[in-house]
Design an enzyme around this catalytic site. Structure first.
Site, PDB file in Angstrom:
ATOM      1  N   CYS A 295       0.860  -0.764   0.233  1.00  0.00           N
ATOM      2  CA  CYS A 295      -0.135  -0.376  -0.250  1.00  0.00           C
ATOM      3  C   CYS A 295       0.701   1.366  -0.127  1.00  0.00           C
ATOM      4  CB  CYS A 295      -1.109  -0.088   1.064  1.00  0.00           C
ATOM      5  SG  CYS A 295      -2.697   0.827   0.693  1.00  0.00           S
TER       6      CYS A 295
ATOM      7  N   HIS B  31      -3.890  -4.935   0.158  1.00  0.00           N
ATOM      8  CA  HIS B  31      -3.229  -5.545   1.066  1.00  0.00           C
ATOM      9  C   HIS B  31      -3.660  -7.336   1.752  1.00  0.00           C
ATOM     10  CE1 HIS B  31      -4.064  -2.088   3.986  1.00  0.00           C
ATOM     11  NE2 HIS B  31      -4.296  -1.780   2.259  1.00  0.00           N
TER      12      HIS B  31
ATOM     13  N   GLU C 207      -2.751  -9.025   3.512  1.00  0.00           N
ATOM     14  CA  GLU C 207      -2.629  -9.933   4.897  1.00  0.00           C
ATOM     15  C   GLU C 207      -4.916  -9.891   5.040  1.00  0.00           C
ATOM     16  OE1 GLU C 207      -4.225  -5.932   5.513  1.00  0.00           O
ATOM     17  OE2 GLU C 207      -2.182  -6.450   4.912  1.00  0.00           O
TER      18      GLU C 207
END
Length: 381
Positions: A260, A352, A354
Site C-alpha cells: 500500500c 493488502h 493480509e
C-alpha cells in the site's frame, strides 16, 4: 414515548448536503469523504490506520449487525475521521460481540451519520471525485448552512498531508516468529495492521515494529535480514524522509517488501512519481492481475494515490537501482498495483495481502517475501 432521532447533516465542499440522523459521537468532524465497497469487515476497516483523516462511507446498506469484538481490531483504536452508513443495525447478533458498533463509535469519539442515501453519495463521488466533507450533529447540526460549508472548505486537503506520525507507534515492539526462524525483520510502522504483523511472524520473522521516525542506524542496530514498509495514510509525495530512509535500505542490499503506502514509497525511492486518484480504491473486491503468474486475484484495497510507471516491459530505475517492472495491474482502471525490482531484492504491492476480513487470494505474497529473504541470505554466504 419514543424520543425523536437527533438530526445530523453531511456537507461536501461543493455545497452538497444530506440530512440524516446522528450516529456515534455527537459534534463536528472533518475529512476527505471516501467510499468503501466491502459488504463485511467493517471492524477491520474502522481500525485500519490507513483511513486516518478520512470520513468513510460504507456502500453496503446494513452495517453493525455483528457488533464489535476484541479479536478483529487491526490496531489500538478506530482511526476514521467520521463514519457514514445507511441503515445501522438496531441489534447485535453475533456470539463473539461484546459491544455494539454505536457504543464503540461513541467511546472513541467518532462522529457519524446514518439514514442518508449512501448510493447517491457514492455515485456523486465517483463522478466528481473524493472531496472534503464534514459531519455536523448535536448543536453543530443547527449551524447555518453557509457556515458549515465554510468550515468544510477550510479543512486541509489530503494531497500534501503527512499523517504517519499520527498513526505510528512511539516505541518499538517485537513479535517473536513462529516455526523455523528466518531472522529479525524491521517493520516501519506507517499505519501497520495487526494481521500484517501476524502473517510476517507466521513466516518465521521476529517482527520489530519500529516508529516512523527511525533512522537507518537504528534499523541496522537490530541486525535485520530484511525491511518491510507498511500501509498508512497520507500523500506519498509528503514523505521525503521515508523515501530517503528506504534508499539507504536499498543501498545496504537488504531485501524489501512494501504494501500500500509502502508500494508508493518504493516507487519514489526508485525514482518514480505518484499521483492522486479521482476517488481511489477502497474495499475488499478489487480485481488485480499478477503478471508473473497470469492469475487474477480479488484483493483488499485502501489507497487514494498511485505510482506512475509504464505497464509493459522492464524499464530503468531513474535513481540507479537497475531494471524494474510493474508486477501487478488493477483491472478496473489499469492502475499500477505492484512493482518488482529485477536487479535488487525489492518488491511491493499496492493492496493488502493480509486482508483479515478477506479475501485471501494475495496471502501468498508473504511466502514470496520469505523466499526472497532466504534466497538472499544463501547468496550472501
Amino acid at each position: 414515548m419514543t424520543a425523536l432521532p437527533e438530526p445530523a447533516v453531511l456537507v461536501l465542499e461543493d455545497g452538497t448536503r444530506h440530512v440524516g440522523r446522528a450516529y456515534g459521537a455527537r459534534g463536528t468532524t472533518l475529512g476527505e469523504v471516501v467510499f468503501a465497497t466491502g459488504m463485511s469487515g467493517y471492524q477491520e476497516t474502522l481500525t485500519d490506520p490507513s483511513y486516518a483523516g478520512q470520513i468513510v462511507l460504507q456502500t453496503a446498506p446494513h452495517i453493525g449487525n455483528t457488533g464489535m469484538n476484541d479479536e478483529d481490531t487491526e490496531s489500538r483504536r478506530i482511526w476514521v475521521a467520521g463514519y457514514i452508513v445507511r441503515d445501522p443495525s438496531r441489534v447485535v447478533s453475533n456470539w463473539r460481540a461484546n459491544a455494539s458498533l454505536d457504543e464503540i463509535l461513541v467511546q472513541d469519539g467518532i462522529v457519524g451519520i446514518s439514514g442518508i442515501d449512501t448510493r447517491a453519495i457514492t455515485r456523486h463521488i465517483r463522478s466528481a471525485g473524493s472531496m472534503r466533507g464534514g459531519i455536523f450533529s448535536g448543536d453543530a447540526a443547527a449551524l447555518d448552512a453557509e457556515e458549515q460549508v465554510r468550515i468544510v472548505r477550510e479543512a486541509p486537503q489530503m494531497a500534501g498531508r503527512n499523517l504517519s506520525s499520527e498513526v505510528s507507534v512511539d516505541v518499538a515492539t517485537i513479535t517473536t516468529g513462529i516455526g523455523e526462524r528466518v531472522g529479525n525483520l524491521a517493520v516501519l510502522d506507517l499505519g501497520v495492521k495487526q494481521a500484517t504483523i501476524d502473517n510476517l511472524a507466521a513466516r518465521g520473522f521476529d517482527v520489530h515494529v519500529l516508529p516512523q521516525n527511525v533512522t537507518i542506524d537504528e534499523i541496522r542496530a537490530i541486525d535485520p535480514v530484511a525491511v518491510f514498509y507498511s500501509n498508512g495514510p497520507g500523500d506519498p509525495a509528503a514523505s521525503d524522509g521515508h523515501v530517503e530512509l528506504l534508499r539507504a535500505v536499498l543501498d545496504d542490499g537488504l531485501p524489501f517488501f512494501g504494501i500500500c503506502f509502502g508500494n508508493q514509497l518504493l516507487g519514489r525511492a526508485l525514482g518514480l512519481g505518484t499521483y492522486k486518484l479521482p476517488f481511489g480504491h477502497r474495499g475488499i473486491n478489487q480485481p488485480v492481475l499478477d503478471k508473473t503468474t497470469g492469475r487474477v486475484e480479488i484483493t483488499a484495497h485502501n489507497h487514494g494515490f498511485a505510482v506512475e510507471a509504464p505497464l509493459e516491459g522492464a524499464f530503468d530505475s531513474p535513481n540507479g537501482y537497475g531494471k524494474v517492472e510493474v508486477s501487478h495491474v488493477g483491472l478496473n482502471d489499469n492502475v499500477v498495483e505492484g512493482l518488482r525490482a529485477l536487479d535488487i531484492p525489492a518488491f511491493s504491492v499496492q493492496y493488502h495481502p493480509e486482508a483479515a476480513a478477506g479475501p485471501h487470494d494475495a496471502n501468498y505474497l508473504f511466502d514470496r517475501f520469505r523466499d526472497l529473504v532466504v534466497a538472499t541470505k544463501k547468496d550472501a554466504k
